[in-house]
Design a protein around this motif. Structure first.
Motif, PDB file in Angstrom:
ATOM      1  N   TYR A  62       0.867  -1.179   0.000  1.00 20.75           N
ATOM      2  CA  TYR A  62       0.000   0.000   0.000  1.00 20.75           C
ATOM      3  C   TYR A  62       0.904   1.229   0.000  1.00 20.75           C
ATOM      4  O   TYR A  62       1.726   1.406   0.898  1.00 20.75           O
ATOM      5  CB  TYR A  62      -0.914  -0.004   1.220  1.00 20.75           C
ATOM      6  N   ARG A 123      -8.415  -3.495   7.102  1.00 22.22           N
ATOM      7  CA  ARG A 123      -9.715  -2.866   6.845  1.00 22.22           C
ATOM      8  C   ARG A 123      -9.545  -1.355   6.663  1.00 22.22           C
ATOM      9  O   ARG A 123     -10.171  -0.741   5.783  1.00 22.22           O
ATOM     10  CB  ARG A 123     -10.663  -3.158   8.005  1.00 22.22           C
ATOM     11  N   GLU A 126      -7.962  -0.765   3.202  1.00 22.62           N
ATOM     12  CA  GLU A 126      -8.914  -1.019   2.126  1.00 22.62           C
ATOM     13  C   GLU A 126      -9.979   0.076   2.045  1.00 22.62           C
ATOM     14  O   GLU A 126     -10.427   0.446   0.955  1.00 22.62           O
ATOM     15  CB  GLU A 126      -9.572  -2.386   2.322  1.00 22.62           C
ATOM     16  N   TYR A 129      -8.518   2.879   0.334  1.00 20.89           N
ATOM     17  CA  TYR A 129      -8.280   2.600  -1.077  1.00 20.89           C
ATOM     18  C   TYR A 129      -9.548   2.710  -1.927  1.00 20.89           C
ATOM     19  O   TYR A 129      -9.482   2.670  -3.154  1.00 20.89           O
ATOM     20  CB  TYR A 129      -7.668   1.198  -1.230  1.00 20.89           C
TER      21      TYR A 129
END
Length: 396
Positions: A62, A123, A126, A129
């Motif tokens: 990431y 979590r 994400e 993202y």
């Protein structure tokens, strides 16, 4: 009978705890710290979060440091503080291939998170993202690829994360000094940064604020501990080197502002001495000199007024590189001058002296290569103030 129940219960607990441990080991999460590169945009290093799903082998990074060079008005948005960076996700192999190609070292710190902390962090990432969340307004000092990584860990762990900054090496540095650590040998870039950014950089950065640089995030992670969910433990479980390249020796390069500006100073000193002896102004040199200073001052003024970057405000370089110098350069082209020109030359001299005072008192640190230019400015404003009226007609 009681003995059998005890044995069954014990075996059951072992199975449950074993399953829990297995589930906790489904992910490995680590901080990646990448050494600086040779380009200005990569000269401060980089941070990323690596997530390995052990059961499937999925290995991704990431990356909060993604931006688009081809975006409309990229330069204007960057200078104006209106550039958005965004979170991207790539495979670890693709991420590491770039650093291998450019021979930039990469280190990994595996984090000792428990099962729930790992799931919470994934979590969180994400959610960040999601298309509506992945972009953020970039701020070099307070919201960048390194601070976003640190803040993600801080958000997930909350009060359980103890930084232990009190045990770090007790050296206080200003923001400007921290930048200089990274671009010291990139002399023109270093000069440009010092010209563009104002006096707000000349205060000491707190340990938390130092972490706008990835290497300080790496150091903070190595000191930090997790407490409150069992025995206190280090945040970093283990460290390793993924890529290791020898750092090239630093060099100013053949063309750098230090010697170039001193050559300019000697040239102006020489023409001033010759002009005094031969009773000439050599005003062509002044037109070029004040014209360049005026353009630099105009750019700094636009950054001060028009940019949303707080660090471009209160930039006292404007005391010597003043936009009005551009007008002076134009006026000096004429054969006659107006009376205000003499007053402006006196004003420019006072402003240049004030810049030296600001520097000495520590109100703003200027780039060291500027010393000869300040001397030239003081010399020529003095010389022109006392002599321009002898060679050009002063209008009534």
């Amino acid at each position: 009978m009681n003995f059998k129940k005890t044995i069954v219960s014990f075996i059951f607990l072992l199975i449950v705890s074993g399953l829990g441990a297995l589930k906790a080991q489904q992910y490995q999460i680590s901080l990646l710290t990448c050494d600086p590169g040779e380009e200005i945009y990569s000269s401060f290093g980089h941070s990323g979060i690596r997530v390995i799903e052990l059961t499937t082998g999925r290995d991704v990074v990431y990356n909060y440091g993604t931006f688009d060079f081809g975006a409309p008005n990229f330069v204007l948005n960057f200078a104006g503080g209106r550039l958005d960076y965004y979170l991207s996700v790539s495979t670890f192999d693709r991420f590491i291939a770039e650093y291998d190609y450019f021979q930039r070292s990469v280190r990994e710190q595996v984090l000792s998170l428990n099962e729930q902390q790992k799931l919470d962090l994934i979590r969180f990432l994400e959610t960040n993202y999601l298309p509506e969340n992945r972009a953020y307004r970039y701020d070099f000092f307070f919201d960048n690829c390194a601070t976003r990584v640190r803040d993600a860990i801080s958000t997930v762990l909350g009060d359980q994360l103890i930084w232990h900054d009190e045990v770090r090496e007790p050296v206080e540095s200003t923001f400007r000094e921290l930048i200089d650590e990274m671009v010291y040998y990139m002399t023109w870039s270093d000069l440009g940064i010092d010209l563009a950014l104002g006096s707000r950089l000349d205060r000491d950065a707190t340990p938390l604020e130092e972490q706008f640089l990835p290497k300080y995030v790496e150091g903070a992670f190595s000191r930090a501990e997790i407490q409150g969910d069992g025995p206190t433990r280090p945040l970093v479980e283990k460290s390793s080197v993924i890529l290791n390249f020898e750092k090239p020796e630093g060099s100013f390069g053949a063309i750098n502002p230090y010697w170039i500006f001193w050559v300019i100073a000697f040239v102006f000193t020489g023409i001033t001495f010759i002009g005094f002896k031969k009773k000439k102004l050599f005003v062509g040199f002044d037109i070029a000199f004040f014209g360049i200073l005026g353009i630099v001052g105009l750019v700094m003024t636009l950054l001060w007024i028009g940019s949303e970057i707080p660090s471009t405000k209160y930039n006292w370089n404007i005391l010597w590189a003043f936009p009005g110098h551009l007008v002076l350069a134009i006026v000096l082209l004429r054969k006659t001058i107006k009376p205000w020109v003499l007053k402006y030359l006196l004003f420019a001299l006072i402003m240049a002296d004030a810049a030296v005072v600001f520097w000495i008192l520590g109100w703003q640190s200027f780039h060291p290569s500027l010393i000869p230019l300040l001397l030239v400015l003081i010399l020529r404003t003095n010389y022109l103030y006392y002599n321009v009226g002898k060679f050009k007609q002063v209008e009534k």
